[in-house]
Design a protein around this motif. Structure first.
Motif, PDB file in Angstrom:
ATOM      1  N   VAL A  43      23.563 -17.412 -40.600  1.00 38.56           N
ATOM      2  CA  VAL A  43      23.584 -18.868 -40.705  1.00 38.56           C
ATOM      3  C   VAL A  43      22.280 -19.446 -40.149  1.00 38.56           C
ATOM      4  N   ALA A  44      21.890 -18.979 -38.970  1.00 41.58           N
ATOM      5  CA  ALA A  44      20.668 -19.492 -38.337  1.00 41.58           C
ATOM      6  C   ALA A  44      19.453 -19.253 -39.210  1.00 41.58           C
ATOM      7  N   THR A  45      19.447 -18.111 -39.909  1.00 41.78           N
ATOM      8  CA  THR A  45      18.300 -17.764 -40.747  1.00 41.78           C
ATOM      9  C   THR A  45      18.347 -18.474 -42.086  1.00 41.78           C
ATOM     10  N   VAL A 234      19.990 -20.513 -32.522  1.00 39.48           N
ATOM     11  CA  VAL A 234      21.282 -19.818 -32.441  1.00 39.48           C
ATOM     12  C   VAL A 234      22.406 -20.805 -32.152  1.00 39.48           C
ATOM     13  N   VAL A 235      22.189 -21.698 -31.186  1.00 41.32           N
ATOM     14  CA  VAL A 235      23.218 -22.677 -30.820  1.00 41.32           C
ATOM     15  C   VAL A 235      23.506 -23.612 -31.992  1.00 41.32           C
ATOM     16  N   GLU A 318      18.298 -24.132 -21.009  1.00 36.75           N
ATOM     17  CA  GLU A 318      17.202 -25.031 -21.363  1.00 36.75           C
ATOM     18  C   GLU A 318      17.320 -25.469 -22.820  1.00 36.75           C
ATOM     19  N   ALA A 319      17.725 -24.537 -23.692  1.00 38.35           N
ATOM     20  CA  ALA A 319      17.881 -24.865 -25.108  1.00 38.35           C
ATOM     21  C   ALA A 319      18.964 -25.904 -25.315  1.00 38.35           C
ATOM     22  N   VAL A 320      20.099 -25.739 -24.645  1.00 37.93           N
ATOM     23  CA  VAL A 320      21.207 -26.686 -24.784  1.00 37.93           C
ATOM     24  C   VAL A 320      20.807 -28.062 -24.266  1.00 37.93           C
TER      25      VAL A 320
END
Length: 326
Positions: A43-45, A234-235, A318-320
């Motif tokens: 999905v991410a890709t 990814v998230v 950090e990403a979230v």
């Protein structure tokens, strides 16, 4: 020979992966299987979430965890996925691997049996088919059976059947084995074929980390902004899977090549049981269980190491935070 050739080819490709400021940065991500559980990576890709983060992620299918771990160790991959035990083992051997997030938080395996077996008690004295005698899945199966009163090797036998779930189903059909485990959604196909569903491993083992994302600590620290952007992708993919039921089912059916009804049931199982973590985090209680499995299999002495030795979710945090601010 073929393995080393492939790793060498990946290394050559990797050498040119740091792009100019005007181009997307190429990242190599290894997956050891293309199944329903791994689908957040696809999905991410395929849905452009990595691209939104300025990343050109090449998803490389490397059959089996050993190849994925070796490619990551050799620097031919930036990120790997799969069960945490091989990364734990590599870390204990001195490799600087860290787990940065989760893909499958829990077990999606069902225990299925031949038509003459309808309960756990019926399986006393039976032979189970398994891909190996060690590893997370078989250990989880043994623990789940123990909860139901079946001890190995007193109450049942294990037989290695090479070839994965399809080979296990064939062995079950021929009567070579009495029972085995298959992951969602193969359990639905097995039930349609007339096999009996005995139970779910998740009912006996509620906390287990089946699949993670890992990288090299040294590379992640040197490339922290890239690692954070990767985890953001990814998230975003995990959130999309949870929030877009019908488009997600259509994607799973097409990309993972599932029957639409199996894709629907599989999506429902993974989302309703929290197997795909919405926030991308690993379950630390599950990791404790995985570490215990590794310790039991290797005869590790002394106190068990804490998950923090192998897990660093600072990049994910950090990403979230960045996604929340957007």
């Amino acid at each position: 020979m073929a393995f080393h050739l492939r790793i060498a080819l990946l290394a050559i490709l990797l050498a040119g992966s740091i792009a100019t400021a005007q181009e997307k940065t190429r990242i190599y991500l290894g997956a050891s299987s293309k199944t329903l559980g791994y689908s957040p990576l696809w999905v991410a890709t395929k849905k452009g979430f990595f691209e939104q983060q300025g990343l050109d992620v090449q998803l490389v299918l490397l059959r089996g965890m050993p190849m994925t771990v070796q490619a990551l160790a050799a620097g031919s991959l930036h990120f790997g996925s799969g069960g945490p035990e091989p990364y734990i083992e590599a870390g204990e051997r001195g490799l600087d691997f860290i787990i940065t997030g989760g893909v499958i938080n829990g077990t999606a395996q069902f225990i299925i049996a031949g038509k003459n077996y309808k309960s756990y008690e019926d399986l006393r004295g039976a032979t189970f088919g398994t891909a190996s005698l060690t590893g997370g899945t078989i250990t989880a199966l043994r623990e789940a059976l123990k909860v139901k009163g079946l001890e190995y090797p007193r109450d049942y036998k294990l037989l290695i059947v090479a070839g994965g779930s399809s080979a296990n189903l064939a062995a079950l059909q021929s009567g070579q084995i009495a029972a085995t485990t298959v992951a969602v959604p193969l359990n639905y196909a097995a039930e349609e074929a007339g096999f009996n569903i005995i139970g779910r491993i998740i009912d006996g083992i509620p906390n287990f980390q089946t699949n993670v994302i890992a990288t090299r600590r040294s590379w992640a620290e040197k490339n922290r902004p890239l690692t954070v952007r990767f985890m953001k992708g990814v998230v975003q993919a995990l959130r999309w899977l949870h929030e877009n039921k019908e488009p997600a089912i259509e994607f799973l059916s097409r990309e993972i090549q599932l029957k639409p009804i199996h894709a629907r049931k599989g999506w429902e199982f993974y989302t309703q049981n929290g197997l795909w973590p919405v926030d991308g985090a690993v379950t630390l209680e599950g990791m404790k269980y995985n570490i215990r499995i590794y310790a039991d299999q290797t005869g590790m002495k002394g106190p068990l190491p804490a998950p923090a030795k192998f897990v660093d979710q600072s990049y994910l945090s950090e990403a979230v935070k960045e996604l929340t601010r957007q």
